[in-house]
Scaffold this motif. Structure first.
Motif, short mmCIF file in Angstrom:
data_model
loop_
_atom_site.label_atom_id
_atom_site.label_comp_id
_atom_site.label_asym_id
_atom_site.label_seq_id
_atom_site.Cartn_x
_atom_site.Cartn_y
_atom_site.Cartn_z
N LEU A 54 0.67 -1.06 -0.09
CA LEU A 54 -0.04 0.10 0.09
C LEU A 54 0.99 1.41 -0.01
CD1 LEU A 54 -3.01 -1.00 2.35
CD2 LEU A 54 -2.93 -0.94 -0.05
N GLY A 55 2.18 1.04 0.58
CA GLY A 55 2.95 2.18 0.50
C GLY A 55 3.24 2.72 -0.89
N ASP A 56 3.43 1.68 -1.83
CA ASP A 56 3.71 1.96 -3.18
C ASP A 56 2.50 2.58 -3.70
OD1 ASP A 56 5.98 0.60 -3.01
OD2 ASP A 56 5.24 -1.25 -3.79
N LEU A 57 1.39 2.30 -3.29
CA LEU A 57 0.16 3.12 -3.98
C LEU A 57 0.36 4.62 -3.68
CD1 LEU A 57 -2.57 2.43 -5.62
CD2 LEU A 57 -3.69 2.42 -3.28
N PHE A 58 0.66 4.68 -2.47
CA PHE A 58 0.58 6.28 -2.21
C PHE A 58 1.84 7.06 -2.67
CE2 PHE A 58 -2.12 4.75 1.39
CZ PHE A 58 -3.10 5.75 1.17
N ALA A 59 2.86 6.15 -2.94
CA ALA A 59 4.26 6.72 -3.48
C ALA A 59 3.95 6.89 -5.11
CB ALA A 59 5.30 5.93 -3.38
N LEU A 60 2.69 6.73 -5.51
CA LEU A 60 2.41 7.08 -6.81
C LEU A 60 2.19 8.68 -7.08
CD1 LEU A 60 -0.11 4.29 -8.14
CD2 LEU A 60 2.44 4.49 -8.61
N ARG A 61 1.85 9.17 -5.79
CA ARG A 61 1.79 10.69 -5.76
C ARG A 61 0.57 11.36 -6.53
NH1 ARG A 61 7.56 13.66 -5.60
NH2 ARG A 61 6.29 15.29 -4.85
N PRO A 62 -0.56 10.55 -6.44
CA PRO A 62 -1.57 10.74 -7.51
C PRO A 62 -2.33 12.24 -7.06
CG PRO A 62 -2.38 9.20 -5.79
CD PRO A 62 -0.95 9.46 -5.81
N TYR A 63 -2.11 12.71 -5.68
CA TYR A 63 -2.65 13.83 -5.44
C TYR A 63 -1.95 15.24 -5.69
CZ TYR A 63 -5.51 10.33 -3.15
OH TYR A 63 -6.32 9.25 -3.26
N THR A 64 -0.55 14.81 -5.94
CA THR A 64 0.49 16.00 -6.23
C THR A 64 0.35 16.33 -7.82
OG1 THR A 64 1.70 15.27 -4.36
CG2 THR A 64 2.68 16.74 -6.01
N SER A 65 0.59 17.52 -8.11
CA SER A 65 0.44 17.89 -9.39
C SER A 65 1.81 17.66 -9.99
CB SER A 65 0.16 19.35 -9.85
OG SER A 65 1.25 20.13 -9.46
#
Length: 571
Positions: free
Chosen positions: A169-180
């Motif tokens: 799941l850490g990898d999922l947040f590391a995708l940075r989907p909420y950062t432009s």
């Protein structure tokens, strides 16, 4: 007469997605017919003729960057063939040459250490270290999404989480989907030129880098992992996939428009052609812009197949210039980018529905590299070039007008000359394609080249998947999952074939045939027309004039007006 019928598939459109679907379906024994409004395969991969009479040459007028070669290696291998046996390929050692109005230049290379050294000389040792950290993050993002998302059927955010598993799941947040993307790049680099350079990767998906998620950093990794030069251009790649399909028995009907996909008892039964002829099919793969279905351009039966795409969600379009001209002054590589002085203003213009006042210009010098003249060399006479300028997707509103196009040309050539590049363009050797041309050629798109824009964290999950709401109707192409670009379109075709083959096990294997040969009697055609003419062939377009571009410093423009394409539609 009635009897057993071999399962049949009609693929609407011979773009890369449609071709990549046709190959595995035919290899599995299905009768496959590809119906294409153009007279050649490729869809957006196409050629335009530049020049007059015997001096005319074909210039690739669509995608020019070939990455993720393994996607095509696998396509050919699964069909008992080899990509290397079909086309000549050479790895690009120089990925792209970048230039700015202040005279600075930066080359990026396939060798990561060589690129880091170049960045260090360009912007200092700290930025070289930042570049290495950025590329490491881009690689992690790509590895996370490659097999869990890009190569698999469309899923939801929850579905992606389940595919990755609780331990990742850490990898999922590391995708940075909420950062432009631009915000993430500003965190990596201090030099605004590097932020601008890597922000440009959002445009590979037709998106604004200030609105696209940082996840698109993965494109930098994809390029660094390998860019290939194709002998004969990308048109040769499309021809090779078509030849592979033919070897497996796929039938092709070119110059043939599909005006409707029809259903019976809630599932697909075939397609109607512009002539009124009907082709029966147990399955249909639609290789066009999904918006064409939602807008009813393929008939009322399949209007509910996918959700409509709001105009504001469209990706960028483009103004493209095909040239056969002598380039002077600048040491062109195969891939070149000439950046604007004010990137923020460029995208503000696009968001406002205007051609940029000072656009970034990408130029592919198609005769440079492994199979042509040396990169950076001078002289050699006229060469084939394609210039691409970002444009808003308002082609279905007639924008930009011919006058706007001319004003843009009057700006672009002097801006290139200021950066050292000028062209001597013989009469008839400049062909212009506008968003209005793209809108006509790809119905429902409005001129958008990449389907839905990748804006916001959920954009990737909003693209339609291979399956539609209509049983037996599947999607392939850059407007469907996993997204835009030649390898992504090929993956979409393979996913469409995969879904179809899986679903067919649950459907009856025998159907009644209305007439021998699997063709129904014609009925009166409807007014809806998804592809009334050819989308991807220079021969099918009737040039119209847009007016003279006017004199420009250090650049000799044609003595006649640059031509824009007429408005034949298709895929």
């Amino acid at each position: 007469m009635a009897g057993a019928q071999r399962e049949s598939v009609v693929v609407v459109g011979a773009g890369i997605g449609g071709l990549a679907a046709a190959v595995p379906l035919a290899a599995r024994g299905l009768a496959v017919t590809v119906v294409e409004a153009a007279d050649a395969p490729g869809g957006k991969i196409r050629r335009l003729s530049c020049g007059l009479g015997t001096a005319a040459v074909g210039v690739d007028a669509g995608p020019t960057v070939f990455t993720l070669r393994h996607v095509f290696d696998q396509l050919f291998e699964d069909a008992g063939s080899s990509l290397e046996a079909a086309v000549r390929l050479a790895p690009a050692t120089l990925l792209a040459r970048h230039a700015w109005p202040d005279g600075s230049r930066l080359d990026l290379f396939a060798d990561l250490d060589q690129s880091a050294d170049a960045v260090g000389r360009f912007a200092g040792a700290a930025e070289a270290r930042a570049f290495c950290a950025f590329m490491a993050e881009a690689g992690r993002i790509h590895r996370t999404l490659d097999r869990s998302f890009l190569r698999r059927q469309k899923t939801s955010p929850l579905g992606l989480s389940l595919r990755l598993g609780a331990g990742r799941l850490g990898d999922l947040f590391a995708l940075r989907p909420y950062t432009s993307l631009m915000r993430a790049l500003a965190g990596h680099f201090r030099d605004p030129r590097l932020v601008q350079l890597f922000g440009r990767y959002a445009t590979y998906a037709g998106s604004n880098p200030w609105r696209a998620p940082a996840t698109l950093m993965l494109i930098a990794h994809v390029e660094a992992a390998g860019v290939w030069i194709v002998d004969g251009g990308m048109s040769a790649l499309a021809a090779a996939v078509e030849a592979l399909a033919r070897r497996h028995g796929v039938a092709f009907r070119y110059g043939t428009a599909v005006t409707a996909v029809e259903t019976a008892r809630g599932r697909v039964r075939g397609v109607r052609l512009g002539s009124g002829e009907r082709l029966e099919a147990t399955h249909v793969v639609f290789n066009g812009d999904p918006a064409a279905l939602a807008e009813g351009l393929l008939g009322a039966d399949v209007r509910a197949a996918v959700r409509a795409i709001p105009r504001r969600a469209r990706s960028l379009s483009a103004l493209t210039l095909c040239l056969h001209a002598e380039a002077r002054g600048f040491p062109l590589a195969h891939h070149n980018v000439f950046f604007s002085a004010d990137y923020a203003r460029e995208f503000a213009d696009l968001a406002a529905g205007r051609l940029p006042h000072d656009p970034t210009v990408y130029i592919c010098a198609q005769d440079r590299g492994a199979f042509g003249r040396a990169e950076g060399s001078e002289g050699g006479g006229p060469e084939r070039c394609l210039a691409i300028i970002n444009a808003p997707a308002d082609g279905d509103r007639g924008r930009p007008s011919p006058e706007e196009v001319n004003r843009c040309l009057e700006t672009v050539f002097p801006a290139l000359a200021a950066q050292g590049l000028s062209f001597a363009i013989p009469p008839g050797s400049l062909r212009v394609t506008s968003p209005a041309d793209f809108a006509a050629r790809f119905p429902g798109s409005g001129g958008a080249i990449y389907g839905r824009a990748s804006h916001g964290w959920a954009a990737s999950f909003l693209r339609p998947g291979a399956r539609t709401r209509i049983p037996g109707l599947y999607l392939a192409g850059g407007g469907a999952h996993p997204g835009a670009g030649v390898p992504m379109a090929a993956l979409s075709g393979r996913l469409a074939a995969e879904a179809l083959l899986k679903d067919r096990a649950s459907m009856p294997r025998f159907r009644r045939v209305a007439t021998p040969g699997g063709t129904w009697m014609p009925s009166p055609p409807t007014a809806a027309s998804a592809s009334p003419s050819s989308p991807s062939s220079a021969a099918s377009s009737r040039p119209t004039t847009t007016g003279p571009a006017g004199p420009t410093p250090r650049t000799t423009l044609p003595s006649t007006s640059p031509s824009t394409e007429s408005a034949p539609a298709g895929r």
